[in-house]
Motif scaffolding. Structure first.
Motif, PDB file in Angstrom:
ATOM      1  N   LYS A  91     -64.391 -50.544 -16.172  1.00  0.00           N
ATOM      2  CA  LYS A  91     -65.131 -50.987 -17.357  1.00  0.00           C
ATOM      3  C   LYS A  91     -64.652 -50.277 -18.619  1.00  0.00           C
ATOM      4  N   GLN A  92     -64.282 -49.014 -18.474  1.00  0.00           N
ATOM      5  CA  GLN A  92     -63.793 -48.262 -19.629  1.00  0.00           C
ATOM      6  C   GLN A  92     -62.490 -48.860 -20.153  1.00  0.00           C
ATOM      7  N   LEU A  93     -61.556 -49.136 -19.251  1.00  0.00           N
ATOM      8  CA  LEU A  93     -60.292 -49.739 -19.677  1.00  0.00           C
ATOM      9  C   LEU A  93     -60.526 -51.131 -20.253  1.00  0.00           C
ATOM     10  N   GLN A  94     -61.347 -51.933 -19.586  1.00  0.00           N
ATOM     11  CA  GLN A  94     -61.643 -53.265 -20.113  1.00  0.00           C
ATOM     12  C   GLN A  94     -62.219 -53.170 -21.524  1.00  0.00           C
ATOM     13  N   GLY A  95     -63.126 -52.239 -21.723  1.00  0.00           N
ATOM     14  CA  GLY A  95     -63.725 -52.062 -23.044  1.00  0.00           C
ATOM     15  C   GLY A  95     -62.696 -51.718 -24.104  1.00  0.00           C
ATOM     16  N   HIS A  96     -61.749 -50.871 -23.752  1.00  0.00           N
ATOM     17  CA  HIS A  96     -60.695 -50.518 -24.708  1.00  0.00           C
ATOM     18  C   HIS A  96     -59.793 -51.713 -25.011  1.00  0.00           C
ATOM     19  N   ILE A  97     -59.509 -52.504 -24.001  1.00  0.00           N
ATOM     20  CA  ILE A  97     -58.684 -53.701 -24.209  1.00  0.00           C
ATOM     21  C   ILE A  97     -59.429 -54.696 -25.100  1.00  0.00           C
TER      22      ILE A  97
END
Length: 137
Positions: free
Chosen positions: A117-123
């Motif tokens: 979720k953290q990576l998705q949020g950054h993307i």
């Protein structure tokens, strides 16, 4: 007026220990279909490019490390289908391919891990900033 002061004091006391508010907006501010039809496919389609572009940035490196640690836990727990992520001393392109495989596997399993979720949020943040995604109204 005394009740308002008491209420304000109680609220302040309640909030004093809180460091983060996590708000789940999926289905609240935008339809669930926006997440499924726009946001998730955007990550799948743009993951490799995002990693190549941001690989050397601290935030991206932290995301990769979080995913790497999760992959190690999955491997130790013998999670079926889990994919490993090479160590930091591996070639950048190998690490990126490992992360892409891991993230796409997690997404295919509909996992809700913090690292994912953290990576998705950054993307998504980057996509909104670039105007590649616009909110659904």
């Amino acid at each position: 007026m005394g009740d308002k002061k008491r209420l304000a004091s109680e609220l302040e006391s309640f909030l004093s220990g809180i460091k983060v508010f996590l708000i789940d907006i999926e289905g609240t501010t935008t339809p669930l279909s926006f997440t499924k039809e726009i946001l998730f496919p955007y990550v799948a389609d743009n993951l490799q490019n995002y990693l190549e572009t941001h690989f050397d940035e601290d935030g991206c490196l932290c995301d990769i490390e979080s995913l790497r640690q999760l992959a190690k836990q999955d491997e130790e727990s013998k999670v079926i289908g889990a994919t490993r992520i090479s160590n930091t001393d591996a070639d950048k392109n190998v690490i990126i391919q490992d992360v892409v495989a891991n993230v796409k596997w997690q997404m295919s399993q509909n996992r809700k891990t913090t690292a994912l979720k953290q990576l998705q949020g950054h993307i998504w943040k980057d996509a909104y900033k670039l105007g590649e995604i616009k909110g659904d109204s």
